[in-house]
Each structure stands twice: as C-alpha cells, then as structure tokens.
Motif scaffolding. Structure first.
Motif, PDB file in Angstrom:
ATOM      1  N   ARG A  14      28.798  29.916  42.328  1.00  0.00           N
ATOM      2  CA  ARG A  14      28.047  30.824  42.873  1.00  0.00           C
ATOM      3  C   ARG A  14      27.471  31.930  41.810  1.00  0.00           C
ATOM      4  N   LEU A  15      28.354  32.069  40.703  1.00  0.00           N
ATOM      5  CA  LEU A  15      27.801  32.796  39.584  1.00  0.00           C
ATOM      6  C   LEU A  15      26.606  32.119  38.934  1.00  0.00           C
ATOM      7  N   SER A  16      26.600  30.782  38.703  1.00  0.00           N
ATOM      8  CA  SER A  16      25.550  30.024  38.254  1.00  0.00           C
ATOM      9  C   SER A  16      24.245  30.289  39.153  1.00  0.00           C
ATOM     10  N   ALA A  17      24.615  30.214  40.221  1.00  0.00           N
ATOM     11  CA  ALA A  17      23.230  30.422  41.232  1.00  0.00           C
ATOM     12  C   ALA A  17      22.662  31.792  41.280  1.00  0.00           C
ATOM     13  N   ALA A  18      23.598  32.688  40.833  1.00  0.00           N
ATOM     14  CA  ALA A  18      23.014  34.029  40.763  1.00  0.00           C
ATOM     15  C   ALA A  18      22.425  34.158  39.244  1.00  0.00           C
ATOM     16  N   GLY A  19      22.410  33.094  38.602  1.00  0.00           N
ATOM     17  CA  GLY A  19      21.481  33.214  37.274  1.00  0.00           C
ATOM     18  C   GLY A  19      22.598  33.241  36.052  1.00  0.00           C
ATOM     19  N   LEU A  20      23.770  33.243  36.320  1.00  0.00           N
ATOM     20  CA  LEU A  20      24.625  33.685  35.039  1.00  0.00           C
ATOM     21  C   LEU A  20      25.167  32.178  34.711  1.00  0.00           C
ATOM     22  N   THR A  21      25.775  32.082  33.345  1.00  0.00           N
ATOM     23  CA  THR A  21      26.215  30.799  32.942  1.00  0.00           C
ATOM     24  C   THR A  21      27.910  30.983  32.740  1.00  0.00           C
ATOM     25  N   PRO A  22      28.550  30.836  33.656  1.00  0.00           N
ATOM     26  CA  PRO A  22      29.982  30.856  33.710  1.00  0.00           C
ATOM     27  C   PRO A  22      30.590  29.882  32.858  1.00  0.00           C
ATOM     28  N   ARG A  23      31.839  30.300  32.255  1.00  0.00           N
ATOM     29  CA  ARG A  23      32.872  29.501  31.575  1.00  0.00           C
ATOM     30  C   ARG A  23      34.198  29.555  32.357  1.00  0.00           C
ATOM     31  N   LEU A  24      34.686  28.385  32.867  1.00  0.00           N
ATOM     32  CA  LEU A  24      35.845  28.179  33.751  1.00  0.00           C
ATOM     33  C   LEU A  24      36.984  27.540  32.669  1.00  0.00           C
ATOM     34  N   GLU A  25      37.963  28.237  32.988  1.00  0.00           N
ATOM     35  CA  GLU A  25      39.328  27.748  32.068  1.00  0.00           C
ATOM     36  C   GLU A  25      40.408  27.698  32.934  1.00  0.00           C
ATOM     37  N   GLN A  26      41.206  26.576  32.926  1.00  0.00           N
ATOM     38  CA  GLN A  26      42.408  26.310  33.545  1.00  0.00           C
ATOM     39  C   GLN A  26      43.601  26.861  32.577  1.00  0.00           C
ATOM     40  N   HIS A  27      44.443  27.588  33.174  1.00  0.00           N
ATOM     41  CA  HIS A  27      45.689  28.084  32.368  1.00  0.00           C
ATOM     42  C   HIS A  27      46.886  27.889  33.328  1.00  0.00           C
ATOM     43  N   ALA A  28      48.172  27.721  32.622  1.00  0.00           N
ATOM     44  CA  ALA A  28      49.315  27.429  33.345  1.00  0.00           C
ATOM     45  C   ALA A  28      49.533  28.452  34.916  1.00  0.00           C
ATOM     46  N   GLN A  29      49.139  29.791  34.526  1.00  0.00           N
ATOM     47  CA  GLN A  29      49.388  30.475  35.857  1.00  0.00           C
ATOM     48  C   GLN A  29      47.973  30.790  36.648  1.00  0.00           C
ATOM     49  N   LEU A  30      47.065  30.674  35.934  1.00  0.00           N
ATOM     50  CA  LEU A  30      45.644  31.024  36.577  1.00  0.00           C
ATOM     51  C   LEU A  30      44.383  30.268  35.936  1.00  0.00           C
ATOM     52  N   ALA A  31      43.203  30.358  37.004  1.00  0.00           N
ATOM     53  CA  ALA A  31      42.026  29.996  36.272  1.00  0.00           C
ATOM     54  C   ALA A  31      41.447  31.049  36.119  1.00  0.00           C
ATOM     55  N   SER A  32      40.763  31.031  34.798  1.00  0.00           N
ATOM     56  CA  SER A  32      39.824  32.471  34.447  1.00  0.00           C
ATOM     57  C   SER A  32      37.994  31.821  34.570  1.00  0.00           C
ATOM     58  N   ILE A  33      37.570  32.692  34.922  1.00  0.00           N
ATOM     59  CA  ILE A  33      35.911  32.462  34.823  1.00  0.00           C
ATOM     60  C   ILE A  33      35.427  33.765  34.165  1.00  0.00           C
ATOM     61  N   GLU A  34      34.558  33.505  33.245  1.00  0.00           N
ATOM     62  CA  GLU A  34      34.002  34.535  32.531  1.00  0.00           C
ATOM     63  C   GLU A  34      32.404  34.331  32.457  1.00  0.00           C
ATOM     64  N   ALA A  35      31.381  35.326  32.550  1.00  0.00           N
ATOM     65  CA  ALA A  35      30.168  35.015  32.262  1.00  0.00           C
ATOM     66  C   ALA A  35      29.588  36.166  31.805  1.00  0.00           C
ATOM     67  N   GLU A  36      28.642  35.944  30.555  1.00  0.00           N
ATOM     68  CA  GLU A  36      27.917  37.074  30.010  1.00  0.00           C
ATOM     69  C   GLU A  36      26.980  37.622  30.978  1.00  0.00           C
ATOM     70  N   VAL A  37      26.610  39.019  31.081  1.00  0.00           N
ATOM     71  CA  VAL A  37      25.871  39.583  32.115  1.00  0.00           C
ATOM     72  C   VAL A  37      24.726  40.115  31.255  1.00  0.00           C
ATOM     73  N   PRO A  38      23.344  39.672  31.302  1.00  0.00           N
ATOM     74  CA  PRO A  38      22.188  39.994  30.567  1.00  0.00           C
ATOM     75  C   PRO A  38      21.595  41.306  31.331  1.00  0.00           C
ATOM     76  N   GLU A  39      21.127  42.118  30.217  1.00  0.00           N
ATOM     77  CA  GLU A  39      20.663  43.454  30.751  1.00  0.00           C
ATOM     78  C   GLU A  39      19.598  43.172  31.871  1.00  0.00           C
ATOM     79  N   SER A  40      18.695  42.250  31.638  1.00  0.00           N
ATOM     80  CA  SER A  40      17.614  42.096  32.539  1.00  0.00           C
ATOM     81  C   SER A  40      17.975  41.366  34.155  1.00  0.00           C
ATOM     82  N   LEU A  41      19.493  41.196  34.247  1.00  0.00           N
ATOM     83  CA  LEU A  41      19.837  40.770  35.617  1.00  0.00           C
ATOM     84  C   LEU A  41      19.281  41.707  36.634  1.00  0.00           C
TER      85      LEU A  41
END
Length: 92
Positions: A14-41
């Motif tokens: 869904r973040l990708s569909a919104a125009g962002l480039t997410p990074r998804l990482e799996q960890h022992a206790q959780l999954a984390s998702i991060e995406a840089e947000v451009p000023e022009s969003l």
C-alpha cells in the motif's frame, strides 16, 4: 505465511501504491516497514500512506533536517503457543 508477515507485506504494498519506496525487514519479534517521504508527496498520497501504516501495531514519522522524513510501521509477530506462559521460575 503467518498473518503478521502478510499484514506487513500488505502495508508495504500500500505504501508502494501511494508512491513511496518501502523497505520491509523481518525481525525475531516483529516486521518493520520504513519509507522515505519526499517533500513533494501529494495530500492524497499522504492520506493513503497514513491509512496503510494505521493497520500496523505501531507507526510513526521521524523527521529532521539532516535525513528528511521517514514513515515507519511495526507489526508484531504472534507469540508462540505454549502450555505455560508464566516463564522460568514459575513453572509447576
């Protein structure tokens, strides 16, 4: 696929569909998702991104003058089923 993993992948998609480039990482206790947000969003893309991360267990926005803005979300993994969840020292 565990529900938490599917949920994290859905948020990333869904973040990708919104125009962002997410990074998804799996960890022992959780999954984390991060995406840089451009000023022009656009306002519409912001709304879509916020609706996506609102599905996570935790989410937030890191913003500073050095690194810009990073939208993040965390989805907890399900706790394993066990017969006694009281922990060591409290077992029968």
């Amino acid at each position: 696929m565990p529900a938490s993993e599917a949920s994290a992948e859905d948020i990333a998609a869904r973040l990708s569909a919104a125009g962002l480039t997410p990074r998804l990482e799996q960890h022992a206790q959780l999954a984390s998702i991060e995406a840089e947000v451009p000023e022009s969003l656009s306002a519409e893309s912001w709304r879509e991104a916020l609706e996506a991360v609102a599905e996570a267990d935790r989410f937030g926005l890191l913003a500073n003058s050095l690194n810009g803005r990073t939208l993040w979300a965390a989805v907890r993994r399900a706790a394993p089923a066990t017969g006694d969840v009281r922990g060591p020292g409290h077992q029968r």
